[in-house]
Design a protein around this motif. Sequence first.
Motif: not given
Length: 139
Positions: A34-50
């Motif tokens: 679903v993502f590009t190889d260099d994608a940045h993902i931010d789940y911090s609002s759920a208390g998870a990983i960035v």
Amino acid sequence: MDNQRISDELEIARLLTTYARAVDTKDWELYRSVFTDDAHIDYSSAGAIVGSRDEVVDWFAVNFGVIPWSMHYITNIEIGQTDGDSATVRAMFYNPMQLPGMTEMSACGGYYHHELVRTPDGWRSRSLREENVWFTNAP
């Protein structure tokens, strides 16, 4: 609306559906797609990983794998600014789930904010930020 815009909107909606299926089935290779190889993902609002796509996959494999089931519903897909090869997307999500050690169902909801790019393999997310708005029956 021209045919290219309609085609793009259908492909983007399919990409978000693929995202939901990948997370709910814990298919981390499908998630990567679903993502590009260099994608940045931010789940911090759920208390998870960035982190990067691969850091998130590694984190999910350990931490999300213990969730017996989840069912992401992605709706109200708003495709904002497009310039032909990039697009912004805001979509609502509703995610009922069974958390480990809990007898009652939990659920959360909010928005996914994607920055998408057109690649030779179709639309891919280069940035995802989850905006978790609510959570019921938290652990």
